[in-house]
Every structure is written in structure tokens, then in C-alpha cells.
Scaffold this motif. Sequence first.
Motif, PDB file in Angstrom:
ATOM      1  N   ILE A   1       0.910  -1.105  -0.044  1.00  0.00           N
ATOM      2  CA  ILE A   1      -0.108   0.138  -0.009  1.00  0.00           C
ATOM      3  C   ILE A   1       0.817   1.351  -0.054  1.00  0.00           C
ATOM      4  N   TYR A   2       0.341   2.194  -1.006  1.00  0.00           N
ATOM      5  CA  TYR A   2       1.536   3.371  -1.164  1.00  0.00           C
ATOM      6  C   TYR A   2       0.683   4.522  -0.702  1.00  0.00           C
ATOM      7  N   TYR A   3      -0.672   4.352  -0.428  1.00  0.00           N
ATOM      8  CA  TYR A   3      -1.548   5.639   0.036  1.00  0.00           C
ATOM      9  C   TYR A   3      -2.877   5.242   0.966  1.00  0.00           C
ATOM     10  N   TYR A   4      -3.024   5.873   2.158  1.00  0.00           N
ATOM     11  CA  TYR A   4      -4.129   5.624   2.657  1.00  0.00           C
ATOM     12  C   TYR A   4      -5.151   6.469   2.608  1.00  0.00           C
ATOM     13  N   GLY A   5      -6.180   6.463   1.815  1.00  0.00           N
ATOM     14  CA  GLY A   5      -6.975   7.862   1.598  1.00  0.00           C
ATOM     15  C   GLY A   5      -8.043   8.004   2.668  1.00  0.00           C
ATOM     16  N   GLY A   6      -8.678   6.960   3.025  1.00  0.00           N
ATOM     17  CA  GLY A   6      -9.941   7.189   3.871  1.00  0.00           C
ATOM     18  C   GLY A   6     -11.255   7.358   2.988  1.00  0.00           C
ATOM     19  N   GLN A   7     -12.381   7.263   3.343  1.00  0.00           N
ATOM     20  CA  GLN A   7     -13.501   7.224   2.638  1.00  0.00           C
ATOM     21  C   GLN A   7     -14.449   8.371   3.252  1.00  0.00           C
ATOM     22  N   GLU A   8     -15.198   8.865   1.987  1.00  0.00           N
ATOM     23  CA  GLU A   8     -15.921  10.262   2.316  1.00  0.00           C
ATOM     24  C   GLU A   8     -16.894  10.202   1.243  1.00  0.00           C
ATOM     25  N   PHE A   9     -18.069  11.101   1.263  1.00  0.00           N
ATOM     26  CA  PHE A   9     -19.042  11.309   0.424  1.00  0.00           C
ATOM     27  C   PHE A   9     -19.069  12.616  -0.101  1.00  0.00           C
TER      28      PHE A   9
END
Length: 489
Positions: free
Chosen positions: A129-137
Motif C-alpha cells: 500500500i502506498y497511500y491510505y486515503g479514507g472514505q468520504e461522500f
Amino acid sequence: MKGDGKMNKFLKALFLCIGLFLGGIGLSGTVHADSSVQSIKDRGVLKVVTSPDYPPFEFQINKHGKSEDVGIDIEIVKKIAKDLGVKLEIKNMDFAALLVAVQTGKADMAIGGINPTPERQQNADFSKIYYYGGQEFLVNKADAEKFKNQNALKGQKVGTQTGTLQQQLAKKDLKDSKNVGMDKATDLILALKTNKVAAVGVEKPVGQAYVDNDSDLKMIPADYKIDKKDTGSAIGMAKGNDSLKDTANQSIDQINKENLMPKYLATAGKYMKVNTTDTSMLHYWKYFYDGLTHTLLISVLAVIGGIILGVILALMKISKYKILSWPAISYVEVVRGTPMMVQVLLIYFGLGVIINIPSLIAGIIAVTLNSAAYVCEIIRGGIASVDKGQTEATKSLGLSNGDSLRFVILPQAFKNIWPALGNEFISVIKESSIVSIIGVTDLVYELNVVRADTYRGVAPIVVVMAIYFVITFTLTRGLNYLEGKMNHD
């Protein structure tokens, strides 16, 4: 009953061939000798596929009238190519086709904010994994008070990009909402702004990019119960390419060690500001011009090839020899009974297992083969419309069957079917837009690029509609003029 038996045998043979062909594709996509890095070094080029409609991960800028892929992911693959000591070649296509491209050998790597889900790991290998973005709306700012959180979306339509983690999460956790899947992030944003959906599920950096560049949008948190590792982005590769995966992981480790990710994110932000400095359609005229030239090239070559192949198929189909008529009948039925999109994917990815066909050539071949099936029926109908007395007259003059077709039957048939052939040409111009799915830079492809670059959903659509209308209107008038001349003569 006898005819039904023959048909059943033919269908069994057809399905057997399809099964063997698809089996060959599956084997070729999973069995690899691990010479992946050495092959890239020998070639001197690292081939990467991406879908440049996902800022800040990957998107395009208008640089001196030419498109250039930029973003976090592009910086990462530039780093990997540099570490390998080779040039970087980026190919653009729809997100859903990225992993198929590496499985069929069209590319060495696929990058595009791809989440390495367990389902995807069954068919492809992934880097760290090179990036952890997280989830949004994303929601419209005017609806921000109405939709403050994920729970407020119950009973609403929620848009997600087809084949993404966001789509899987929405189907799993938002069972009281209706999921609306679309291929392009730009289509989702347009659906949101026109109130076709109440919210769009995105990764946090992507949502932030849209909010920063569109004052009518706002982000709200997604409360999915998922592990952090399931929200990360990784690089996809074909199964068994362990040496390439190790190389990618080494580059990712170095990026993390040198803390280069904030730099990449800042660079992407600068590029996004460049795009929004001038979002007029005139500023992007070169994009539309390039798309127009490719659309016309595909259409003209497909129509010429379709007429030639269609004549051959029509003559085969009306032949009294079954060894000629059966293949033609089967071809026409299969092509007319399957969507052109499937045919384009089969030509590009399926034949790509055997021979590496460039996307433009694959698009021309697919549209040509599709058009030929319809032209075949048009020509067959035209031949049948010629009075039988014409054939009898040629025999009385001592003409051979070949000369009779060439000099008497076909000229009259073409005169009868001219309007239908003209309509087929117009249809090809419009339907050829499907080739954008494999990265052919036609009008529809460039339309989506401009929409992603400028954050303007409607204006590029209007421009492309106007271009298509001018082409088809001019062509229709020209064909009507020629038809009038032919009838007068």
C-alpha cells in the motif's frame, strides 16, 4: 428436426471454441516465468495503464495544447521507472479495464487508486500500500444540512464508480440506499450536480480535490466499518511477476523513507490549479480537434473496410454452397447478437494474448468487423431487390455469373441501397465512440478528459454534441445530394 440437429452441433462447436479461447486467455494471464524486470530492462520501457479522471491521483493537464498525465500516481511510476533505469510509457483507458490490461500483457503495471481487495488479489498481484486515503461522500452544498452524515443517506441514491471499493462498500453497508454505478468519476459528479444522485462515494483526497475546485460541493464523512488496509491504494501487476513487485515495493519504501508523498501531493495540487486557471472550451480546442481526427479516421476506414467485407459476406451468404454460406450466416448472427463494447474488448484484450495490437488499430478492426455484418445484410437485401429478369438477361447475353454480378446486379443493387449505406456510415460515426473504453483518443475520450480537467460537467458535452451534429448533418446533406443525382441519372 434434421436442421435443428445441425444447428445444435454448430452451437456446441461454437461454445467449445469460445471456451477454449477464454481458457487460453486465462492461462496466459496467470502463468508467467518471472523474467518481468529483465523483460522491461531489455525493452527499455515500463508500460503503465491508468484512468486519468481521478484527481489528485491521476488526471491530465493542458500543456502547450497537449495532454499530459499528472498526479500522485504518475509521480510514483516515474520514480519506479527511474529506479529501473528505463523510460515510462503511460496508456490511458477506463478504470474497469486496468487490471485486465496487465493480465493480458498490455501493460506491466496498473495504477489508479486501486484498492487491493481479496477479489482482485485472486487475479492480480499487488505492491505494498502506498497511500491510505479514507472514505468520504460528496454532496451538493445546498443539501449539506439535509445530508450531514452517512445515516442521512438512507433511502437516497448514492453514486459510485463501477468496479471500485466504494461501490462494494455502498452495496454492502448502504442496503437501505440505491447504488448507482457509473464508469467515470466525471459522470458521477455531473449526476450529483443535476440531482440524479444525493451523494457520491469517493476517497478523501479525491473528494477534497473536487471541493477545492468547486464551491458547490461539500464532503461528509463515511462511517464504513473497514480495516485501514482495505482503504489503501496499491499497484497492480500480473500474477507471478514477483521480481517486478519487489522492485515496486523497494521504490515505495524509498518514497516513504524520503517522505516524498507530501511533495507528490503538493505537485498534484499545483497542476490542479493550472487546470482551473482557464476552463474555457476554446482553451481546450486542440483536445477536441485531436478527438475529431481520430473519430473520422476510425469511421472512414471502418466504412470502407465494412463495405468490402460486407460484399464478400453477402456473396458467401447467398451462395448455394453451405461451406461458404454457413460461416457468413454464423458471423452475421454472432456480431449482430453481441454488443459492440464486448467486441472491442475481445479484439483488444483477447487477440492481445496472441499479438499486441495498438488500441487505435484494435478499435478500427472492431468497428470494421461490426459494420461488415450490417452492411452484409444491406447488400444482400439490395441484390434480392434487383429484378430477376436482369439475371436472365445477362445469361442470354452469355455473361458469366461473375460478370453478371460485377457489371449488372451489384451496380443496380448499390443504387437501391445507397440510402441504407449512408445511414450505416452515420451510425458508425456515432457508435465508434465506444472505442474510448480502451483508450482511443476519440471525441468521447477527449470529452471526458476535458470534464476531468476543468471540473465542468455540461459545457464539454455541449461542444462534442455540436461537433457530432455538424458532421452528421453535413454528411446527410451530401448523401442526399448524391442520391438525387443517382435517381436523376
